[in-house]
Design a protein around this motif. Structure first.
Motif, mmCIF file in Angstrom:
data_model
loop_
_atom_site.group_PDB
_atom_site.id
_atom_site.type_symbol
_atom_site.label_atom_id
_atom_site.label_comp_id
_atom_site.label_asym_id
_atom_site.label_seq_id
_atom_site.Cartn_x
_atom_site.Cartn_y
_atom_site.Cartn_z
ATOM 1 N N LYS A 1 9.356 -0.076 -14.926
ATOM 2 C CA LYS A 1 7.993 0.077 -14.431
ATOM 3 C C LYS A 1 7.580 -1.195 -13.705
ATOM 4 N N SER A 2 6.402 -1.167 -13.092
ATOM 5 C CA SER A 2 5.924 -2.322 -12.330
ATOM 6 C C SER A 2 4.715 -2.962 -13.008
ATOM 7 N N THR A 3 4.594 -4.280 -12.833
ATOM 8 C CA THR A 3 3.478 -5.029 -13.398
ATOM 9 C C THR A 3 2.878 -5.909 -12.312
ATOM 10 N N CYS A 4 1.551 -5.941 -12.259
ATOM 11 C CA CYS A 4 0.841 -6.794 -11.325
ATOM 12 C C CYS A 4 0.101 -7.873 -12.109
ATOM 13 N N ILE A 5 0.328 -9.128 -11.754
ATOM 14 C CA ILE A 5 -0.334 -10.258 -12.398
ATOM 15 C C ILE A 5 -1.316 -10.872 -11.409
ATOM 16 N N ALA A 6 -2.561 -11.074 -11.836
ATOM 17 C CA ALA A 6 -3.560 -11.756 -11.009
ATOM 18 C C ALA A 6 -3.982 -13.028 -11.740
ATOM 19 N N THR B 1 0.824 -1.211 0.000
ATOM 20 C CA THR B 1 0.000 0.000 0.000
ATOM 21 C C THR B 1 0.857 1.260 0.000
ATOM 22 N N SER B 2 2.057 1.159 0.551
ATOM 23 C CA SER B 2 2.945 2.328 0.606
ATOM 24 C C SER B 2 3.466 2.744 -0.756
ATOM 25 N N GLY B 3 3.409 1.839 -1.739
ATOM 26 C CA GLY B 3 3.863 2.161 -3.087
ATOM 27 C C GLY B 3 5.359 2.074 -3.299
ATOM 28 N N GLN B 4 6.101 1.654 -2.278
ATOM 29 C CA GLN B 4 7.562 1.592 -2.419
ATOM 30 C C GLN B 4 7.983 0.592 -3.497
ATOM 31 N N TRP B 5 7.214 -0.483 -3.639
ATOM 32 C CA TRP B 5 7.555 -1.495 -4.651
ATOM 33 C C TRP B 5 7.429 -0.933 -6.059
ATOM 34 N N ILE B 6 6.495 0.011 -6.248
ATOM 35 C CA ILE B 6 6.326 0.632 -7.567
ATOM 36 C C ILE B 6 7.481 1.589 -7.832
ATOM 37 N N ALA B 7 7.839 2.353 -6.821
ATOM 38 C CA ALA B 7 8.968 3.276 -6.978
ATOM 39 C C ALA B 7 10.260 2.514 -7.277
ATOM 40 N N ALA B 8 10.363 1.287 -6.758
ATOM 41 C CA ALA B 8 11.558 0.461 -6.986
ATOM 42 C C ALA B 8 11.438 -0.404 -8.243
ATOM 43 N N HIS B 9 10.307 -0.293 -8.955
ATOM 44 C CA HIS B 9 10.073 -1.028 -10.207
ATOM 45 C C HIS B 9 10.053 -2.538 -10.004
ATOM 46 N N HIS B 10 9.466 -2.975 -8.894
ATOM 47 C CA HIS B 10 9.266 -4.395 -8.666
ATOM 48 C C HIS B 10 7.879 -4.797 -9.165
ATOM 49 N N ALA C 1 -4.480 2.583 -4.115
ATOM 50 C CA ALA C 1 -3.454 3.171 -3.254
ATOM 51 C C ALA C 1 -2.347 3.792 -4.099
ATOM 52 N N ALA C 2 -1.998 3.139 -5.205
ATOM 53 C CA ALA C 2 -0.964 3.679 -6.096
ATOM 54 C C ALA C 2 -1.411 5.002 -6.718
ATOM 55 N N CYS C 3 -2.666 5.065 -7.137
ATOM 56 C CA CYS C 3 -3.200 6.310 -7.703
ATOM 57 C C CYS C 3 -3.152 7.439 -6.676
ATOM 58 N N ARG C 4 -3.474 7.129 -5.433
ATOM 59 C CA ARG C 4 -3.436 8.142 -4.374
ATOM 60 C C ARG C 4 -2.042 8.722 -4.216
ATOM 61 N N LEU C 5 -1.029 7.910 -4.532
ATOM 62 C CA LEU C 5 0.363 8.355 -4.424
ATOM 63 C C LEU C 5 0.855 9.037 -5.690
ATOM 64 N N GLY C 6 -0.028 9.124 -6.696
ATOM 65 C CA GLY C 6 0.331 9.828 -7.923
ATOM 66 C C GLY C 6 0.874 8.967 -9.036
ATOM 67 N N LYS D 1 2.089 4.118 -24.517
ATOM 68 C CA LYS D 1 1.324 4.362 -23.289
ATOM 69 C C LYS D 1 1.542 3.251 -22.277
ATOM 70 N N LEU D 2 1.544 2.005 -22.744
ATOM 71 C CA LEU D 2 1.780 0.884 -21.838
ATOM 72 C C LEU D 2 3.200 0.923 -21.271
ATOM 73 N N ALA D 3 4.140 1.362 -22.082
ATOM 74 C CA ALA D 3 5.537 1.396 -21.642
ATOM 75 C C ALA D 3 5.766 2.431 -20.545
ATOM 76 N N LYS D 4 5.019 3.532 -20.578
ATOM 77 C CA LYS D 4 5.262 4.600 -19.601
ATOM 78 C C LYS D 4 4.321 4.555 -18.399
ATOM 79 N N THR D 5 3.336 3.649 -18.411
ATOM 80 C CA THR D 5 2.433 3.524 -17.271
ATOM 81 C C THR D 5 3.180 2.937 -16.078
ATOM 82 N N ASP D 6 3.076 3.599 -14.927
ATOM 83 C CA ASP D 6 3.852 3.174 -13.762
ATOM 84 C C ASP D 6 3.497 1.763 -13.308
ATOM 85 N N LEU D 7 2.207 1.434 -13.376
ATOM 86 C CA LEU D 7 1.773 0.114 -12.919
ATOM 87 C C LEU D 7 0.738 -0.458 -13.878
#
Length: 252
Positions: free
Chosen positions: A193-198, A91-100, A122-127, A157-163
């Motif tokens: 950038k970061s990717t989430c797989i579900a 939720t803190s978004g640190q993993w996104i900032a670190a590109h995990h 939560a990521a959107c809230r962090l910008g 667009k996909l390449a520059k999206t943070d998550l």
């Protein structure tokens, strides 16, 4: 007259929220006893809050989440197997900032999509910029964009999206051509950038879903090794929240 000039000047500077707050201050006698610094601080705070809310609303609209979810509403019951410390970290978004990356697995109806969307809120809230896709819909958009000549814009667009969220991963087999398209997208994002797989499939079964094993190796190498992993457990959340089930329990 001076007040009108000030309001017009603020609006001309695109400080619309500050202008509206200034008008309310002029009409509220309870604020007249505040110092200039206090009143000015309230105006600035109102403008900052308004811009933040506008930015957040835009990020959430562009994310196109499947469900509206927030981290505060995530169900942390022990039976679900959630690590609360890990969820707080995500939720803190640190993993996104670190590109995990993030891998969320679990049974059908286990809440994978909801948890993913909650963390992405939560990521959107962090910008951070976010984009949700079901894997099948992503392949459809790629095909359509190649047909109408807009693929380069979609890829950029996909390449520059943070998550980037890819839901329903492994629900259907991935052809050689689709696998290569996916590899191109992920290659542009690796370490940047970061990717989430579900997925309802455990990670060890992913490789068999690809028609081309070489492509599978390349994709999984880019996704799995730098990822946090959440494995949801327990019964279907849809079943647990079903009104029919609630009615049956109340009748017992």
């Amino acid at each position: 007259m001076l007040n009108n000039h000030t309001v017009d000047a603020l609006r001309g500077l695109r400080l619309t929220a500050m202008a509206e707050a200034y008008l309310r201050q002029m009409q509220d006698p309870t604020l007249q006893g505040l110092s200039f610094e206090e009143r000015f601080g309230l105006l600035v705070d109102h403008e900052v809050t308004s811009r933040y809310n506008q930015r957040l609303g835009k990020l959430i609209r562009e994310a196109k989440f499947k469900v509206q979810a927030t981290p505060e509403e995530v169900d942390h019951r022990p039976a679900r197997g959630l690590d609360s410390a890990l969820i707080r970290h995500l939720t803190s978004g640190q993993w996104i900032a670190a590109h995990h990356n993030l891998v969320v697995t679990g049974p059908t109806g286990g809440g994978k999509t909801y948890l993913s969307c909650a963390l992405e809120t939560a990521a959107c809230r962090l910008g951070f910029s976010v984009r949700y896709y079901r894997v099948s819909r992503l392949f459809q958009d790629i095909t359509l964009s190649k047909a109408d000549g807009s693929y380069s814009r979609l890829a950029a667009k996909l390449a520059k999206t943070d998550l980037l969220i890819l839901d329903d991963w492994g629900l259907a087999s991935i052809s050689t051509s689709d696998g290569r398209e996916l590899l191109d997208i992920l290659d542009d994002r690796t370490s940047l950038k970061s990717t989430c797989i579900a997925s309802q499939l455990p990670v060890e079964m992913w490789h068999s879903q690809f028609a081309d094993p070489t492509v599978a190796d390349a994709i999984l190498d880019r996704l799995v090794h730098s990822s946090y992993k959440v494995n949801l457990q327990g019964e279907s959340m849809r079943k647990l929240k079903s009104p029919l089930l609630e009615n049956e329990e109340s009748a017992i």
